[in-house]
Design a protein around this motif. Structure first.
Motif, PDB file in Angstrom:
ATOM      1  N   ALA A  37      19.501  10.728   7.274  1.00  0.00           N
ATOM      2  CA  ALA A  37      20.470  11.705   6.752  1.00  0.00           C
ATOM      3  C   ALA A  37      19.752  12.943   6.241  1.00  0.00           C
ATOM      4  O   ALA A  37      20.226  14.067   6.422  1.00  0.00           O
ATOM      5  N   SER A  38      18.602  12.756   5.639  1.00  0.00           N
ATOM      6  CA  SER A  38      17.821  13.880   5.116  1.00  0.00           C
ATOM      7  C   SER A  38      17.349  14.784   6.254  1.00  0.00           C
ATOM      8  O   SER A  38      17.352  16.011   6.121  1.00  0.00           O
ATOM      9  N   LYS A  39      16.975  14.181   7.367  1.00  0.00           N
ATOM     10  CA  LYS A  39      16.526  14.968   8.525  1.00  0.00           C
ATOM     11  C   LYS A  39      17.644  15.855   9.074  1.00  0.00           C
ATOM     12  O   LYS A  39      17.372  16.912   9.624  1.00  0.00           O
ATOM     13  N   THR A  40      18.886  15.409   8.915  1.00  0.00           N
ATOM     14  CA  THR A  40      20.009  16.202   9.426  1.00  0.00           C
ATOM     15  C   THR A  40      20.347  17.364   8.506  1.00  0.00           C
ATOM     16  O   THR A  40      21.060  18.279   8.902  1.00  0.00           O
ATOM     17  N   GLY A  41      19.863  17.295   7.268  1.00  0.00           N
ATOM     18  CA  GLY A  41      20.187  18.337   6.304  1.00  0.00           C
ATOM     19  C   GLY A  41      21.524  18.112   5.611  1.00  0.00           C
ATOM     20  O   GLY A  41      22.009  18.977   4.890  1.00  0.00           O
ATOM     21  N   PHE A  42      22.114  16.954   5.814  1.00  0.00           N
ATOM     22  CA  PHE A  42      23.416  16.660   5.239  1.00  0.00           C
ATOM     23  C   PHE A  42      23.378  15.540   4.209  1.00  0.00           C
ATOM     24  O   PHE A  42      24.413  14.970   3.871  1.00  0.00           O
ATOM     25  N   LEU A  43      22.197  15.202   3.691  1.00  0.00           N
ATOM     26  CA  LEU A  43      22.107  14.144   2.697  1.00  0.00           C
ATOM     27  C   LEU A  43      22.943  14.516   1.481  1.00  0.00           C
ATOM     28  O   LEU A  43      22.851  15.626   0.966  1.00  0.00           O
ATOM     29  N   TRP A  44      23.755  13.598   1.045  1.00  0.00           N
ATOM     30  CA  TRP A  44      24.645  13.875  -0.078  1.00  0.00           C
ATOM     31  C   TRP A  44      23.856  13.944  -1.375  1.00  0.00           C
ATOM     32  O   TRP A  44      22.786  13.356  -1.522  1.00  0.00           O
ATOM     33  N   LEU A  45      24.410  14.647  -2.330  1.00  0.00           N
ATOM     34  CA  LEU A  45      23.734  15.003  -3.567  1.00  0.00           C
ATOM     35  C   LEU A  45      23.237  13.806  -4.388  1.00  0.00           C
ATOM     36  O   LEU A  45      22.126  13.822  -4.905  1.00  0.00           O
ATOM     37  N   HIS A  46      24.041  12.755  -4.513  1.00  0.00           N
ATOM     38  CA  HIS A  46      23.703  11.669  -5.439  1.00  0.00           C
ATOM     39  C   HIS A  46      23.242  10.379  -4.751  1.00  0.00           C
ATOM     40  O   HIS A  46      23.024   9.377  -5.432  1.00  0.00           O
ATOM     41  N   THR A  47      23.096  10.373  -3.451  1.00  0.00           N
ATOM     42  CA  THR A  47      22.756   9.148  -2.729  1.00  0.00           C
ATOM     43  C   THR A  47      21.430   8.558  -3.204  1.00  0.00           C
ATOM     44  O   THR A  47      21.348   7.357  -3.466  1.00  0.00           O
ATOM     45  N   GLU A  48      20.417   9.383  -3.342  1.00  0.00           N
ATOM     46  CA  GLU A  48      19.114   8.878  -3.781  1.00  0.00           C
ATOM     47  C   GLU A  48      19.168   8.388  -5.228  1.00  0.00           C
ATOM     48  O   GLU A  48      18.525   7.397  -5.580  1.00  0.00           O
ATOM     49  N   LYS A  49      19.960   9.062  -6.070  1.00  0.00           N
ATOM     50  CA  LYS A  49      20.101   8.629  -7.464  1.00  0.00           C
ATOM     51  C   LYS A  49      20.786   7.265  -7.530  1.00  0.00           C
ATOM     52  O   LYS A  49      20.419   6.414  -8.344  1.00  0.00           O
ATOM     53  N   ILE A  50      21.771   7.055  -6.682  1.00  0.00           N
ATOM     54  CA  ILE A  50      22.457   5.765  -6.647  1.00  0.00           C
ATOM     55  C   ILE A  50      21.476   4.659  -6.280  1.00  0.00           C
ATOM     56  O   ILE A  50      21.501   3.569  -6.866  1.00  0.00           O
ATOM     57  N   LEU A  51      20.578   4.942  -5.335  1.00  0.00           N
ATOM     58  CA  LEU A  51      19.572   3.939  -4.954  1.00  0.00           C
ATOM     59  C   LEU A  51      18.597   3.701  -6.109  1.00  0.00           C
ATOM     60  O   LEU A  51      18.187   2.561  -6.350  1.00  0.00           O
ATOM     61  N   MET A  52      18.258   4.753  -6.846  1.00  0.00           N
ATOM     62  CA  MET A  52      17.399   4.580  -8.026  1.00  0.00           C
ATOM     63  C   MET A  52      18.102   3.736  -9.089  1.00  0.00           C
ATOM     64  O   MET A  52      17.473   2.874  -9.715  1.00  0.00           O
ATOM     65  N   ASP A  53      19.394   3.958  -9.277  1.00  0.00           N
ATOM     66  CA  ASP A  53      20.172   3.149 -10.222  1.00  0.00           C
ATOM     67  C   ASP A  53      20.176   1.682  -9.785  1.00  0.00           C
ATOM     68  O   ASP A  53      20.115   0.775 -10.620  1.00  0.00           O
ATOM     69  N   SER A  54      20.241   1.471  -8.478  1.00  0.00           N
ATOM     70  CA  SER A  54      20.201   0.112  -7.945  1.00  0.00           C
ATOM     71  C   SER A  54      18.885  -0.564  -8.293  1.00  0.00           C
ATOM     72  O   SER A  54      18.864  -1.730  -8.705  1.00  0.00           O
ATOM     73  N   ARG A  55      17.801   0.167  -8.124  1.00  0.00           N
ATOM     74  CA  ARG A  55      16.480  -0.400  -8.451  1.00  0.00           C
ATOM     75  C   ARG A  55      16.363  -0.718  -9.940  1.00  0.00           C
ATOM     76  O   ARG A  55      15.773  -1.736 -10.324  1.00  0.00           O
ATOM     77  N   ALA A  56      16.930   0.145 -10.787  1.00  0.00           N
ATOM     78  CA  ALA A  56      16.896  -0.100 -12.232  1.00  0.00           C
ATOM     79  C   ALA A  56      17.707  -1.355 -12.583  1.00  0.00           C
ATOM     80  O   ALA A  56      17.279  -2.172 -13.409  1.00  0.00           O
ATOM     81  N   ALA A  57      18.858  -1.518 -11.953  1.00  0.00           N
ATOM     82  CA  ALA A  57      19.683  -2.698 -12.200  1.00  0.00           C
ATOM     83  C   ALA A  57      18.975  -3.960 -11.709  1.00  0.00           C
ATOM     84  O   ALA A  57      19.034  -5.008 -12.361  1.00  0.00           O
ATOM     85  N   LYS A  58      18.273  -3.855 -10.586  1.00  0.00           N
ATOM     86  CA  LYS A  58      17.522  -5.014 -10.065  1.00  0.00           C
ATOM     87  C   LYS A  58      16.410  -5.387 -11.026  1.00  0.00           C
ATOM     88  O   LYS A  58      16.161  -6.582 -11.286  1.00  0.00           O
ATOM     89  N   ALA A  59      15.714  -4.400 -11.577  1.00  0.00           N
ATOM     90  CA  ALA A  59      14.656  -4.675 -12.552  1.00  0.00           C
ATOM     91  C   ALA A  59      15.239  -5.344 -13.797  1.00  0.00           C
ATOM     92  O   ALA A  59      14.650  -6.292 -14.341  1.00  0.00           O
ATOM     93  N   ALA A  60      16.408  -4.879 -14.232  1.00  0.00           N
ATOM     94  CA  ALA A  60      17.071  -5.486 -15.390  1.00  0.00           C
ATOM     95  C   ALA A  60      17.492  -6.924 -15.076  1.00  0.00           C
ATOM     96  O   ALA A  60      17.391  -7.808 -15.938  1.00  0.00           O
ATOM     97  N   ALA A  61      17.948  -7.153 -13.853  1.00  0.00           N
ATOM     98  CA  ALA A  61      18.329  -8.511 -13.440  1.00  0.00           C
ATOM     99  C   ALA A  61      17.116  -9.432 -13.436  1.00  0.00           C
ATOM    100  O   ALA A  61      17.190 -10.568 -13.915  1.00  0.00           O
ATOM    101  N   ASP A  62      16.004  -8.949 -12.910  1.00  0.00           N
ATOM    102  CA  ASP A  62      14.780  -9.755 -12.887  1.00  0.00           C
ATOM    103  C   ASP A  62      14.320 -10.083 -14.302  1.00  0.00           C
ATOM    104  O   ASP A  62      13.919 -11.212 -14.592  1.00  0.00           O
ATOM    105  N   LYS A  63      14.392  -9.086 -15.192  1.00  0.00           N
ATOM    106  CA  LYS A  63      13.973  -9.290 -16.583  1.00  0.00           C
ATOM    107  C   LYS A  63      14.863 -10.319 -17.262  1.00  0.00           C
ATOM    108  O   LYS A  63      14.381 -11.241 -17.932  1.00  0.00           O
ATOM    109  N   ALA A  64      16.169 -10.174 -17.098  1.00  0.00           N
ATOM    110  CA  ALA A  64      17.106 -11.117 -17.707  1.00  0.00           C
ATOM    111  C   ALA A  64      16.914 -12.525 -17.142  1.00  0.00           C
ATOM    112  O   ALA A  64      16.993 -13.511 -17.875  1.00  0.00           O
ATOM    113  N   ASP A  65      16.635 -12.599 -15.845  1.00  0.00           N
ATOM    114  CA  ASP A  65      16.406 -13.896 -15.208  1.00  0.00           C
ATOM    115  C   ASP A  65      15.155 -14.567 -15.773  1.00  0.00           C
ATOM    116  O   ASP A  65      15.165 -15.772 -16.051  1.00  0.00           O
ATOM    117  N   MET A  66      14.114 -13.798 -15.976  1.00  0.00           N
ATOM    118  CA  MET A  66      12.872 -14.347 -16.531  1.00  0.00           C
ATOM    119  C   MET A  66      13.072 -14.804 -17.978  1.00  0.00           C
ATOM    120  O   MET A  66      12.436 -15.762 -18.421  1.00  0.00           O
TER     121      MET A  66
END
Length: 109
Positions: A37-66
């Motif tokens: 999507a980035s190569k097309t020049g049409f990548l949406w504004l918050h898509t990468e931030k949403i993926l970063m939020d996903s990674r943060a939630a996964k880290a929180a899940a791993d921490k809570a699981d431990m």
């Protein structure tokens, strides 16, 4: 027989709700689609931030699981999966938007 049943129930209760393989595959797909999507020049504004939020939630899940907090781990993992799916969907829609805008058709009435 009763001991085997009790052991099965005990092990099932300790099983983690976090599926690293499923999550990692989804994130990998999302990253690839974001690159396209980035190569097309049409990548949406918050898509990468949403993926970063996903990674943060996964880290929180791993921490809570431990820490043995399976309820929080499950909720955070569901958020991580939901955010990763959202990022994947947005990246694919951005690519479709780029295709749709390649040769726009002008209609005069």
């Amino acid at each position: 027989m009763i001991l085997a049943s009790a052991l099965t129930v005990a092990l099932a209760g300790c099983a983690s709700a976090i599926n690293d393989d499923e999550y990692n595959n989804l994130v990998s797909q999302a990253e690839n689609e974001i690159k396209l999507a980035s190569k097309t020049g049409f990548l949406w504004l918050h898509t990468e931030k949403i993926l970063m939020d996903s990674r943060a939630a996964k880290a929180a899940a791993d921490k809570a699981d431990m820490e043995g907090n399976s309820g929080v781990a499950e909720l955070e993992f569901k958020k991580a999966m939901s955010d990763a799916k959202m990022a994947l969907t947005e990246a694919r829609l951005a690519q479709q938007q780029a295709k749709d805008n390649t040769n726009p058709e002008t209609i005069f009435k």
